[in-house]
Design a protein around this motif. Structure first.
Motif, PDB file in Angstrom:
ATOM      1  N   GLU A 129      47.724  42.164  50.554  1.00 37.49           N
ATOM      2  CA  GLU A 129      46.329  41.819  50.812  1.00 37.49           C
ATOM      3  C   GLU A 129      46.098  40.302  50.721  1.00 37.49           C
ATOM      4  OE1 GLU A 129      46.629  45.995  49.443  1.00 37.49           O
ATOM      5  OE2 GLU A 129      47.421  44.073  48.736  1.00 37.49           O
ATOM      6  N   SER A 130      46.983  39.600  50.009  1.00 39.55           N
ATOM      7  CA  SER A 130      46.817  38.164  49.802  1.00 39.55           C
ATOM      8  C   SER A 130      47.431  37.330  50.913  1.00 39.55           C
ATOM      9  CB  SER A 130      47.443  37.755  48.462  1.00 39.55           C
ATOM     10  OG  SER A 130      46.880  38.488  47.397  1.00 39.55           O
ATOM     11  N   HIS A 172      44.738  30.183  51.802  1.00 40.07           N
ATOM     12  CA  HIS A 172      44.964  29.434  50.571  1.00 40.07           C
ATOM     13  C   HIS A 172      45.942  30.126  49.627  1.00 40.07           C
ATOM     14  CE1 HIS A 172      41.886  32.346  49.488  1.00 40.07           C
ATOM     15  NE2 HIS A 172      42.035  32.059  48.212  1.00 40.07           N
ATOM     16  N   ARG A 173      46.208  31.428  49.878  1.00 42.79           N
ATOM     17  CA  ARG A 173      47.139  32.146  49.000  1.00 42.79           C
ATOM     18  C   ARG A 173      48.484  32.433  49.657  1.00 42.79           C
ATOM     19  NH1 ARG A 173      42.798  36.028  46.067  1.00 42.79           N
ATOM     20  NH2 ARG A 173      42.196  34.532  44.444  1.00 42.79           N
ATOM     21  N   TYR A 174      48.559  32.237  50.956  1.00 40.90           N
ATOM     22  CA  TYR A 174      49.796  32.537  51.677  1.00 40.90           C
ATOM     23  C   TYR A 174      51.027  31.860  51.069  1.00 40.90           C
ATOM     24  CZ  TYR A 174      53.116  32.958  55.542  1.00 40.90           C
ATOM     25  OH  TYR A 174      54.231  33.200  56.303  1.00 40.90           O
ATOM     26  N   PRO A 175      51.003  30.538  50.791  1.00 42.73           N
ATOM     27  CA  PRO A 175      52.202  29.909  50.209  1.00 42.73           C
ATOM     28  C   PRO A 175      52.596  30.505  48.867  1.00 42.73           C
ATOM     29  CG  PRO A 175      50.690  28.242  51.045  1.00 42.73           C
ATOM     30  CD  PRO A 175      49.950  29.550  51.055  1.00 42.73           C
ATOM     31  N   PHE A 176      51.600  30.827  48.033  1.00 45.55           N
ATOM     32  CA  PHE A 176      51.891  31.411  46.724  1.00 45.55           C
ATOM     33  C   PHE A 176      52.531  32.788  46.870  1.00 45.55           C
ATOM     34  CE2 PHE A 176      48.190  28.641  45.962  1.00 45.55           C
ATOM     35  CZ  PHE A 176      48.728  27.795  45.013  1.00 45.55           C
ATOM     36  N   ALA A 177      51.962  33.589  47.774  1.00 50.27           N
ATOM     37  CA  ALA A 177      52.471  34.945  47.963  1.00 50.27           C
ATOM     38  C   ALA A 177      53.896  34.931  48.511  1.00 50.27           C
ATOM     39  CB  ALA A 177      51.538  35.723  48.907  1.00 50.27           C
ATOM     40  N   GLN A 191      58.815  45.340  53.941  1.00 52.24           N
ATOM     41  CA  GLN A 191      57.697  45.361  54.879  1.00 52.24           C
ATOM     42  C   GLN A 191      56.742  44.187  54.629  1.00 52.24           C
ATOM     43  OE1 GLN A 191      57.359  47.230  57.574  1.00 52.24           O
ATOM     44  NE2 GLN A 191      59.309  48.232  57.073  1.00 52.24           N
ATOM     45  N   ASP A 192      56.520  43.852  53.362  1.00 53.15           N
ATOM     46  CA  ASP A 192      55.655  42.715  53.039  1.00 53.15           C
ATOM     47  C   ASP A 192      56.297  41.407  53.486  1.00 53.15           C
ATOM     48  OD1 ASP A 192      53.767  44.382  51.997  1.00 53.15           O
ATOM     49  OD2 ASP A 192      54.231  43.972  49.893  1.00 53.15           O
ATOM     50  N   THR A 193      57.620  41.338  53.416  1.00 53.88           N
ATOM     51  CA  THR A 193      58.337  40.150  53.889  1.00 53.88           C
ATOM     52  C   THR A 193      58.148  39.977  55.388  1.00 53.88           C
ATOM     53  OG1 THR A 193      60.000  40.370  52.130  1.00 53.88           O
ATOM     54  CG2 THR A 193      60.597  39.042  54.057  1.00 53.88           C
ATOM     55  N   LEU A 194      58.276  41.069  56.145  1.00 54.21           N
ATOM     56  CA  LEU A 194      58.047  41.002  57.586  1.00 54.21           C
ATOM     57  C   LEU A 194      56.601  40.619  57.900  1.00 54.21           C
ATOM     58  CD1 LEU A 194      60.001  44.132  58.924  1.00 54.21           C
ATOM     59  CD2 LEU A 194      60.776  41.765  58.769  1.00 54.21           C
ATOM     60  N   THR A 195      55.674  41.161  57.122  1.00 52.92           N
ATOM     61  CA  THR A 195      54.258  40.826  57.311  1.00 52.92           C
ATOM     62  C   THR A 195      54.027  39.342  57.105  1.00 52.92           C
ATOM     63  OG1 THR A 195      53.528  43.027  56.597  1.00 52.92           O
ATOM     64  CG2 THR A 195      51.915  41.248  56.470  1.00 52.92           C
ATOM     65  N   ALA A 196      54.678  38.778  56.096  1.00 52.39           N
ATOM     66  CA  ALA A 196      54.535  37.344  55.821  1.00 52.39           C
ATOM     67  C   ALA A 196      54.990  36.509  57.018  1.00 52.39           C
ATOM     68  CB  ALA A 196      55.341  36.966  54.580  1.00 52.39           C
ATOM     69  N   VAL A 254      46.860  38.932  37.797  1.00 57.10           N
ATOM     70  CA  VAL A 254      45.844  38.830  38.841  1.00 57.10           C
ATOM     71  C   VAL A 254      45.906  37.440  39.478  1.00 57.10           C
ATOM     72  CG1 VAL A 254      44.309  40.457  37.679  1.00 57.10           C
ATOM     73  CG2 VAL A 254      44.103  38.002  37.192  1.00 57.10           C
ATOM     74  N   TRP A 255      45.249  37.301  40.619  1.00 59.99           N
ATOM     75  CA  TRP A 255      45.055  35.986  41.213  1.00 59.99           C
ATOM     76  C   TRP A 255      43.930  35.285  40.460  1.00 59.99           C
ATOM     77  CZ3 TRP A 255      48.589  34.044  44.177  1.00 59.99           C
ATOM     78  CH2 TRP A 255      49.341  34.860  45.021  1.00 59.99           C
ATOM     79  N   LEU A 256      44.052  33.984  40.314  1.00 59.85           N
ATOM     80  CA  LEU A 256      43.040  33.206  39.608  1.00 59.85           C
ATOM     81  C   LEU A 256      42.219  32.386  40.593  1.00 59.85           C
ATOM     82  CD1 LEU A 256      45.061  31.824  36.550  1.00 59.85           C
ATOM     83  CD2 LEU A 256      43.703  33.923  36.699  1.00 59.85           C
ATOM     84  N   ASP A 257      40.925  32.339  40.378  1.00 60.18           N
ATOM     85  CA  ASP A 257      40.023  31.462  41.105  1.00 60.18           C
ATOM     86  C   ASP A 257      39.410  30.517  40.085  1.00 60.18           C
ATOM     87  OD1 ASP A 257      40.431  32.629  43.593  1.00 60.18           O
ATOM     88  OD2 ASP A 257      38.900  34.161  43.232  1.00 60.18           O
ATOM     89  N   ASN A 258      39.852  29.243  40.122  1.00 62.41           N
ATOM     90  CA  ASN A 258      39.400  28.270  39.131  1.00 62.41           C
ATOM     91  C   ASN A 258      39.583  28.791  37.709  1.00 62.41           C
ATOM     92  OD1 ASN A 258      38.767  26.065  40.693  1.00 62.41           O
ATOM     93  ND2 ASN A 258      36.649  26.693  41.023  1.00 62.41           N
ATOM     94  N   MET A 259      40.784  29.284  37.445  1.00 60.41           N
ATOM     95  CA  MET A 259      41.188  29.755  36.122  1.00 60.41           C
ATOM     96  C   MET A 259      40.395  30.973  35.649  1.00 60.41           C
ATOM     97  SD  MET A 259      43.769  28.023  35.397  1.00 60.41           S
ATOM     98  CE  MET A 259      44.030  28.507  33.710  1.00 60.41           C
ATOM     99  N   LYS A 260      39.798  31.698  36.583  1.00 53.91           N
ATOM    100  CA  LYS A 260      39.088  32.927  36.245  1.00 53.91           C
ATOM    101  C   LYS A 260      39.681  34.067  37.069  1.00 53.91           C
ATOM    102  CE  LYS A 260      34.693  30.630  35.179  1.00 53.91           C
ATOM    103  NZ  LYS A 260      35.172  29.268  35.419  1.00 53.91           N
ATOM    104  N   CYS A 261      39.643  35.278  36.514  1.00 53.47           N
ATOM    105  CA  CYS A 261      40.157  36.449  37.217  1.00 53.47           C
ATOM    106  C   CYS A 261      39.378  36.658  38.504  1.00 53.47           C
ATOM    107  CB  CYS A 261      40.052  37.670  36.306  1.00 53.47           C
ATOM    108  SG  CYS A 261      40.583  39.213  37.108  1.00 53.47           S
ATOM    109  N   SER A 262      40.105  36.894  39.601  1.00 53.50           N
ATOM    110  CA  SER A 262      39.455  37.088  40.895  1.00 53.50           C
ATOM    111  C   SER A 262      38.815  38.464  41.024  1.00 53.50           C
ATOM    112  CB  SER A 262      40.462  36.890  42.033  1.00 53.50           C
ATOM    113  OG  SER A 262      41.551  37.791  41.897  1.00 53.50           O
ATOM    114  N   ASN A 263      39.139  39.374  40.100  1.00 54.03           N
ATOM    115  CA  ASN A 263      38.530  40.704  40.129  1.00 54.03           C
ATOM    116  C   ASN A 263      37.135  40.657  39.515  1.00 54.03           C
ATOM    117  OD1 ASN A 263      40.924  41.726  41.185  1.00 54.03           O
ATOM    118  ND2 ASN A 263      41.755  42.185  39.163  1.00 54.03           N
ATOM    119  N   GLU A 264      36.303  41.578  39.926  1.00 52.23           N
ATOM    120  CA  GLU A 264      34.935  41.633  39.418  1.00 52.23           C
ATOM    121  C   GLU A 264      34.910  42.300  38.048  1.00 52.23           C
ATOM    122  OE1 GLU A 264      30.524  43.417  40.678  1.00 52.23           O
ATOM    123  OE2 GLU A 264      32.220  43.546  42.050  1.00 52.23           O
ATOM    124  N   HIS A 265      34.245  41.660  37.091  1.00 48.67           N
ATOM    125  CA  HIS A 265      34.075  42.219  35.754  1.00 48.67           C
ATOM    126  C   HIS A 265      32.582  42.402  35.506  1.00 48.67           C
ATOM    127  CE1 HIS A 265      38.266  41.626  34.389  1.00 48.67           C
ATOM    128  NE2 HIS A 265      38.235  40.592  35.221  1.00 48.67           N
TER     129      HIS A 265
END
Length: 293
Positions: free
Chosen positions: A15-16, A21-26, A51-56, A224-235
């Protein structure tokens, strides 16, 4: 204890990948997973990683940065070193096709720029860049000279500094030596701008973990992925300032996949987080400033 397949799915790598902005990290993460853990995983997880490698590789033409190309090439090297012959051939073919398409699109974009484009005013660029996270802010500074000047704005980097190093020892030292909203002093009394202050703190012992864009969220009980040092998931119902986040390195992600644990020791940063990562050129360009600044 969860199974490796479940832990891998929680990383949401697939999904990332479409996110620029996340492609290089993934890709970098996938590369380390291939090299460090692929052969130890069950067949169903191996198939998913392939499969994820091919997707990349298929998504590479959509990416516009040099970092994305470097990350995809790193992933290719890991695929060549790890995958069995048939899968390796498929991955190599996919990568070559993607590079051809990427070069064609890059050339088309360059031709569009030559045909003429208007430049946004600096104050507008600074306002827009204020909505970016640190990785994106560093990246846009590499686009062109005008964007580099806007992305080096002192207020932007003061905000980033507060976000990353709030309540840290570095933050306490900076606050003690703050001489104006634009400048601070280092331990030797030299005047620094906020970007330089951020750079010095960022290049400290935890910088390699910060570069990964990943963290262990105690509330989610997973990486998890971080957005400005915060969890990207909703809490829901929780103040983001109270989130319990621990930055992790890519090698720790592999460790987590293998045995559902993360050792928070600094030595785990040493093997794979070299200066050739996505932000090796983070500080490549300096903002020009006059003596009046």
């Amino acid at each position: 204890m969860s199974k490796p397949l479940e832990r891998y799915q929680k990383l949401v790598l697939k999904e990332s990948l479409p996110k620029i902005h996340r492609y290089p990290f993934a890709c970098r993460e996938l590369s380390l997973i291939l090299r460090g853990a692929y052969k130890k995983f069950p067949k169903n997880l191996q198939s998913l990683i392939f499969q994820d490698t091919l997707t990349a590789f298929r998504l590479l033409p959509e990416m516009q940065t040099r970092n994305a190309v470097l990350a995809a090439h790193l992933l290719l090297q890991s695929a060549e070193a790890t995958l069995p012959k048939q899968k390796k051939n498929l991955a190599v073919a996919e990568y070559k096709n993607a590079m051809v398409a990427h070069k064609r699109r890059t050339k088309a974009r360059q031709e569009e720029k030559v045909s003429g484009s208007t430049q946004l005013p600096q104050d507008v660029l600074v306002h827009i860049f204020g909505f970016l996270d640190m990785q994106s802010l560093a990246s846009v500074g590499l686009v062109c000279w005008s964007w580099n000047i806007a992305a080096s704005d002192n207020h932007l980097w003061e905000t980033q500094y507060t976000t990353f190093f709030r309540n840290s020892e570095d933050d306490k030292l900076i606050k003690a030596r703050k001489i104006s909203g634009r400048q601070v002093e280092d331990e030797e009394g030299y005047t620094l701008f906020w970007k330089e202050a951020f750079k010095r703190a960022y290049l400290g012992s935890s910088s390699k973990k910060l570069k990964s864009g990943r963290g262990y969220c105690r509330d989610c009980n997973t990486i998890v992925w971080l957005d400005n040092m915060k969890c990207s998931n909703e809490h829901r119902g929780q103040n983001s300032e109270n989130q319990q986040i621990k930055p992790v390195s890519p090698s720790q992600v592999v460790e987590y996949l293998l045995d559902d644990s993360i050792s928070m020791v600094s030595s785990s940063d040493s093997d794979s987080d070299s200066d050739e990562g996505p932000f090796s050129r983070l500080w490549a360009y300096r903002r020009p400033f006059s003596k009046s600044q």
